[in-house]
Motif scaffolding. Structure first.
Motif, PDB file in Angstrom:
ATOM      1  N   ASP A  40       0.858  -1.181   0.000  1.00  0.00           N
ATOM      2  CA  ASP A  40       0.000   0.000   0.000  1.00  0.00           C
ATOM      3  C   ASP A  40       0.896   1.234   0.000  1.00  0.00           C
ATOM      4  O   ASP A  40       2.123   1.122   0.076  1.00  0.00           O
ATOM      5  CB  ASP A  40      -1.052  -0.039   1.132  1.00  0.00           C
ATOM      6  CG  ASP A  40      -0.465   0.078   2.532  1.00  0.00           C
ATOM      7  OD1 ASP A  40       0.630   0.649   2.698  1.00  0.00           O
ATOM      8  OD2 ASP A  40      -1.121  -0.419   3.483  1.00  0.00           O
ATOM      9  N   ASN A  42       1.591   3.434   2.141  1.00  0.00           N
ATOM     10  CA  ASN A  42       2.448   3.602   3.327  1.00  0.00           C
ATOM     11  C   ASN A  42       3.624   2.640   3.310  1.00  0.00           C
ATOM     12  O   ASN A  42       4.758   3.028   3.597  1.00  0.00           O
ATOM     13  CB  ASN A  42       1.643   3.371   4.614  1.00  0.00           C
ATOM     14  CG  ASN A  42       0.580   4.425   4.807  1.00  0.00           C
ATOM     15  OD1 ASN A  42       0.775   5.578   4.425  1.00  0.00           O
ATOM     16  ND2 ASN A  42      -0.543   4.042   5.388  1.00  0.00           N
ATOM     17  N   GLU A  70      -8.816  -0.234   5.495  1.00  0.00           N
ATOM     18  CA  GLU A  70      -9.748  -1.360   5.437  1.00  0.00           C
ATOM     19  C   GLU A  70     -10.830  -1.160   4.368  1.00  0.00           C
ATOM     20  O   GLU A  70     -11.307  -2.116   3.768  1.00  0.00           O
ATOM     21  CB  GLU A  70     -10.368  -1.519   6.835  1.00  0.00           C
ATOM     22  CG  GLU A  70     -11.137  -2.772   7.094  1.00  0.00           C
ATOM     23  CD  GLU A  70     -10.312  -4.066   7.055  1.00  0.00           C
ATOM     24  OE1 GLU A  70      -9.102  -4.063   7.350  1.00  0.00           O
ATOM     25  OE2 GLU A  70     -10.918  -5.107   6.720  1.00  0.00           O
ATOM     26  N   LYS A  73     -10.095  -2.902   1.165  1.00  0.00           N
ATOM     27  CA  LYS A  73      -9.929  -4.359   1.117  1.00  0.00           C
ATOM     28  C   LYS A  73     -11.153  -4.920   0.374  1.00  0.00           C
ATOM     29  O   LYS A  73     -12.031  -5.558   0.951  1.00  0.00           O
ATOM     30  CB  LYS A  73      -9.852  -4.887   2.555  1.00  0.00           C
ATOM     31  CG  LYS A  73      -9.400  -6.315   2.699  1.00  0.00           C
ATOM     32  CD  LYS A  73      -9.378  -6.696   4.178  1.00  0.00           C
ATOM     33  CE  LYS A  73      -9.141  -8.151   4.406  1.00  0.00           C
ATOM     34  NZ  LYS A  73      -9.226  -8.526   5.830  1.00  0.00           N
ATOM     35  N   GLY A 102      -1.882  -6.560   7.679  1.00  0.00           N
ATOM     36  CA  GLY A 102      -2.865  -7.617   7.455  1.00  0.00           C
ATOM     37  C   GLY A 102      -3.731  -7.375   6.234  1.00  0.00           C
ATOM     38  O   GLY A 102      -4.182  -8.323   5.587  1.00  0.00           O
ATOM     39  N   ASP A 106      -3.747 -10.305   3.568  1.00  0.00           N
ATOM     40  CA  ASP A 106      -5.056 -10.941   3.339  1.00  0.00           C
ATOM     41  C   ASP A 106      -5.475 -10.809   1.871  1.00  0.00           C
ATOM     42  O   ASP A 106      -5.887 -11.773   1.229  1.00  0.00           O
ATOM     43  CB  ASP A 106      -6.144 -10.252   4.178  1.00  0.00           C
ATOM     44  CG  ASP A 106      -6.380 -10.916   5.518  1.00  0.00           C
ATOM     45  OD1 ASP A 106      -5.465 -11.611   6.006  1.00  0.00           O
ATOM     46  OD2 ASP A 106      -7.470 -10.739   6.099  1.00  0.00           O
ATOM     47  N   THR A 126       4.531  -6.163   7.744  1.00  0.00           N
ATOM     48  CA  THR A 126       5.203  -4.939   8.217  1.00  0.00           C
ATOM     49  C   THR A 126       4.511  -4.331   9.429  1.00  0.00           C
ATOM     50  O   THR A 126       5.026  -3.401  10.026  1.00  0.00           O
ATOM     51  CB  THR A 126       5.247  -3.891   7.090  1.00  0.00           C
ATOM     52  OG1 THR A 126       3.898  -3.620   6.688  1.00  0.00           O
ATOM     53  CG2 THR A 126       6.041  -4.379   5.898  1.00  0.00           C
ATOM     54  N   SER A 127       3.324  -4.840   9.772  1.00  0.00           N
ATOM     55  CA  SER A 127       2.643  -4.348  10.983  1.00  0.00           C
ATOM     56  C   SER A 127       2.756  -5.417  12.067  1.00  0.00           C
ATOM     57  O   SER A 127       2.962  -6.602  11.765  1.00  0.00           O
ATOM     58  CB  SER A 127       1.158  -4.063  10.700  1.00  0.00           C
ATOM     59  OG  SER A 127       0.472  -5.283  10.510  1.00  0.00           O
ATOM     60  N   LYS A 148     -17.198  -8.103   6.837  1.00  0.00           N
ATOM     61  CA  LYS A 148     -15.789  -8.486   6.918  1.00  0.00           C
ATOM     62  C   LYS A 148     -15.509  -9.849   6.277  1.00  0.00           C
ATOM     63  O   LYS A 148     -16.191 -10.831   6.552  1.00  0.00           O
ATOM     64  CB  LYS A 148     -15.387  -8.580   8.396  1.00  0.00           C
ATOM     65  CG  LYS A 148     -15.165  -7.241   9.049  1.00  0.00           C
ATOM     66  CD  LYS A 148     -13.838  -6.620   8.677  1.00  0.00           C
ATOM     67  CE  LYS A 148     -12.655  -7.446   9.119  1.00  0.00           C
ATOM     68  NZ  LYS A 148     -11.392  -6.897   8.657  1.00  0.00           N
ATOM     69  N   THR A 169       8.765   2.045  11.870  1.00  0.00           N
ATOM     70  CA  THR A 169       8.000   3.142  11.249  1.00  0.00           C
ATOM     71  C   THR A 169       6.491   2.997  11.483  1.00  0.00           C
ATOM     72  O   THR A 169       5.718   3.827  11.016  1.00  0.00           O
ATOM     73  CB  THR A 169       8.249   3.180   9.716  1.00  0.00           C
ATOM     74  OG1 THR A 169       7.911   1.895   9.168  1.00  0.00           O
ATOM     75  CG2 THR A 169       9.688   3.528   9.391  1.00  0.00           C
TER      76      THR A 169
HETATM   77  N1  NAD Z   1      -5.719 -13.733   7.828  1.00  0.00           N
HETATM   78  C1  NAD Z   1      -5.745 -13.701   9.131  1.00  0.00           C
HETATM   79  O1  NAD Z   1      -5.558 -14.730   9.796  1.00  0.00           O
HETATM   80  C2  NAD Z   1      -5.977 -12.396   9.833  1.00  0.00           C
HETATM   81  C3  NAD Z   1      -5.818 -12.299  11.224  1.00  0.00           C
HETATM   82  C4  NAD Z   1      -5.988 -11.069  11.837  1.00  0.00           C
HETATM   83  C5  NAD Z   1      -6.320  -9.952  11.068  1.00  0.00           C
HETATM   84  N2  NAD Z   1      -6.487 -10.064   9.727  1.00  0.00           N
HETATM   85  C6  NAD Z   1      -6.805  -8.891   8.905  1.00  0.00           C
HETATM   86  O2  NAD Z   1      -5.712  -7.975   9.009  1.00  0.00           O
HETATM   87  C7  NAD Z   1      -6.186  -6.651   8.756  1.00  0.00           C
HETATM   88  C8  NAD Z   1      -5.621  -5.724   9.819  1.00  0.00           C
HETATM   89  O3  NAD Z   1      -4.211  -5.752   9.748  1.00  0.00           O
HETATM   90  P1  NAD Z   1      -3.325  -4.474  10.144  1.00  0.00           P
HETATM   91  O4  NAD Z   1      -3.730  -4.012  11.483  1.00  0.00           O
HETATM   92  O5  NAD Z   1      -1.939  -4.825   9.876  1.00  0.00           O
HETATM   93  O6  NAD Z   1      -3.893  -3.365   9.148  1.00  0.00           O
HETATM   94  P2  NAD Z   1      -3.277  -2.668   7.859  1.00  0.00           P
HETATM   95  O7  NAD Z   1      -2.652  -3.624   6.941  1.00  0.00           O
HETATM   96  O8  NAD Z   1      -4.371  -1.811   7.329  1.00  0.00           O
HETATM   97  O9  NAD Z   1      -2.099  -1.756   8.483  1.00  0.00           O
HETATM   98  C9  NAD Z   1      -2.420  -0.719   9.371  1.00  0.00           C
HETATM   99  C10 NAD Z   1      -1.820   0.609   8.874  1.00  0.00           C
HETATM  100  O10 NAD Z   1      -0.417   0.578   9.070  1.00  0.00           O
HETATM  101  C11 NAD Z   1       0.257   0.893   7.850  1.00  0.00           C
HETATM  102  N3  NAD Z   1       1.523   0.192   7.919  1.00  0.00           N
HETATM  103  C12 NAD Z   1       1.751  -1.152   7.846  1.00  0.00           C
HETATM  104  N4  NAD Z   1       3.037  -1.421   8.079  1.00  0.00           N
HETATM  105  C13 NAD Z   1       3.656  -0.244   8.300  1.00  0.00           C
HETATM  106  C14 NAD Z   1       4.983   0.137   8.647  1.00  0.00           C
HETATM  107  N5  NAD Z   1       5.945  -0.771   8.833  1.00  0.00           N
HETATM  108  N6  NAD Z   1       5.255   1.451   8.793  1.00  0.00           N
HETATM  109  C15 NAD Z   1       4.275   2.383   8.656  1.00  0.00           C
HETATM  110  N7  NAD Z   1       3.001   2.100   8.356  1.00  0.00           N
HETATM  111  C16 NAD Z   1       2.692   0.792   8.185  1.00  0.00           C
HETATM  112  C17 NAD Z   1      -0.698   0.482   6.762  1.00  0.00           C
HETATM  113  O11 NAD Z   1      -0.448   1.166   5.570  1.00  0.00           O
HETATM  114  C18 NAD Z   1      -2.033   0.875   7.391  1.00  0.00           C
HETATM  115  O12 NAD Z   1      -2.252   2.253   7.213  1.00  0.00           O
HETATM  116  C19 NAD Z   1      -7.705  -6.710   8.777  1.00  0.00           C
HETATM  117  O13 NAD Z   1      -8.177  -6.626   7.459  1.00  0.00           O
HETATM  118  C20 NAD Z   1      -8.001  -8.079   9.362  1.00  0.00           C
HETATM  119  O14 NAD Z   1      -9.225  -8.607   8.902  1.00  0.00           O
HETATM  120  C21 NAD Z   1      -6.308 -11.254   9.110  1.00  0.00           C
END
Ligand code: NAD
Length: 359
Positions: A40, A42, A70, A73, A102, A106, A126-127, A148, A169
């Protein structure tokens, strides 16, 4: 220290990516393959350059950058990515690398699994939430019609490379969202881990290796025992029945991140467990006090409760027209396939948002 864990069809490696098997995998198996990296905006701005300079096997890649959040997605964003993959003339022997939280892992996993009946993909989370939970275990998908993860597949990445330096970051708010899943793992499977967490003053990016690895190993163990969620894997949904309904409710209003929604869902579902006399009062009070201290409770209108309860009917775990929940009966143990009524769910939301006393 670099650590490698095998989870059936997928490999998970934790540690510095330059010392992992990443480069040898790319140079070996994907030597002649086309490689596309999905990210993405970011993770493009904050992670991509660092990754490219840290491992020098990604010079010949194409990239696809999608908007974050989200609300993106969706199947329409997937369609744009599939179009780009066609333009890059990807074949079934090529590779997609998902670089992001995620959302990217995903959605990218789903995109790869469906494209030409499935191409290989590698996840680089990365998160914190991505590292601890979303980037492995084989669940991929997107939201649909505001609900969802309604469209998706089970498919494992070839490998997941977890390098905690990406967290440098990540904004503090998203660090905290990742903690929600660490807390969930402790509550469903590791009382000792919970005791380490509950002593913390802040939920920061200073996560001890012990907490990180214990949390990771709970998900790995559960997924290995039940990869397709026929039974015990459902315990990983603790906090997610109410959590997903909250996330869907807030999707079109103020923003509520997945981890934050899960933390609130855990509070509500602990209320349900307490009300059904499954969870002891001491545990209930300790958990809800801790979570209410660390996760902000958004303001909602009383009328919203009925709307959120309505959203519970779209939960994927429901059957026979009944809302199904996973909740803990003590810290470290979780029950699943627990049918719950609309009334008790509404009551749990009253407790969560309006602090009504436990009935
Ligand atoms: N498949 C699975 O087993 C599973 C389990 C839990 C959650 N999920 C899904 O994961 C998603 C949530 O994941 P999330 O919290 O990582 O959300 P996300 O991927 O939207 O990341 C959160 C924010 O952080 C930013 N970001 C990510 N890495 C970064 C970095 N290193 N530096 C700066 N910014 C960064 C992203 O651009 C975004 O704005 C949901 O859609 C949820 O449904 C899936």
């Amino acid at each position: 220290m670099n650590e490698s864990i095998a989870l059936q069809a997928e490999r998970i490696e934790v540690g510095a990516i330059e010392y992992s098997s990443f480069s040898s995998t790319i140079n070996g198996h994907y030597h002649n393959a086309k490689i596309v990296v999905l990210m993405d905006t970011n993770t493009h701005d904050l992670c991509w350059n660092w990754l490219q300079t840290t491992v020098n096997v990604l010079q010949r890649t194409q990239m696809i950058v999608v908007p974050p959040g989200e609300e993106n997605k969706t199947i329409s964003v997937c369609t744009q990515v599939w179009e780009a993959l066609l333009e890059y003339e990807l074949s079934r022997h090529d590779l997609l690398i998902n670089l992001g939280g995620g959302l990217i892992t995903d959605m990218g996993g789903f995109i790869a699994s469906v494209f030409k009946r499935g191409i290989d993909f590698i996840n680089i989370p990365t998160s914190l939430l991505g590292m601890i939970d979303a980037s492995f275990g084989g669940k991929n998908g997107v939201n649909f019609f505001g609900f969802k993860n309604q469209l998706g597949v089970f498919q494992h990445p070839i490998a997941t490379y977890i390098d905690k330096r990406f967290l440098h970051t990540l904004p503090a708010e998203h660090i905290k969202n990742g903690w929600a899943e660490i807390i969930k793992h402790a509550l469903i499977g590791d009382r000792e881990l919970w005791h380490s967490i509950v002593q913390l003053e802040t939920l920061s990016d200073d996560i001890s290796n012990d907490i990180f690895e214990r949390s990771l190993s709970i998900k790995i163990t559960v997924v290995a025992a039940d990869p397709h969620e026929r039974g015990m894997r459902k315990i990983l949904n603790f906090g997610h029945t109410i959590g997903h309904a909250l996330e869907a409710y807030f999707l079109t209003r103020q923003y509520l991140a997945h981890g934050h929604a899960v933390a609130l869902g855990i509070i509500a579902e602990c209320y349900i467990a307490r009300k059904l006399k499954k969870l002891a009062t001491d545990d209930f009070v300790q958990i809800t006090t801790f979570l209410k201290k660390h996760f902000h409770i958004p303001k909602i209108d009383h009328l919203a409760v009925a709307e959120i309860v309505q959203l519970l009917h779209s939960d994927k775990k429901n059957y026979g027209g009944q809302i199904q929940c996973a909740f803990i009966d003590k810290i470290g143990n979780c029950l699943y396939d627990q049918a719950v009524t609309e009334e008790i769910c509404a009551e749990s939301l009253q407790f969560l948002f309006f602090n009504t006393p436990e009935a």
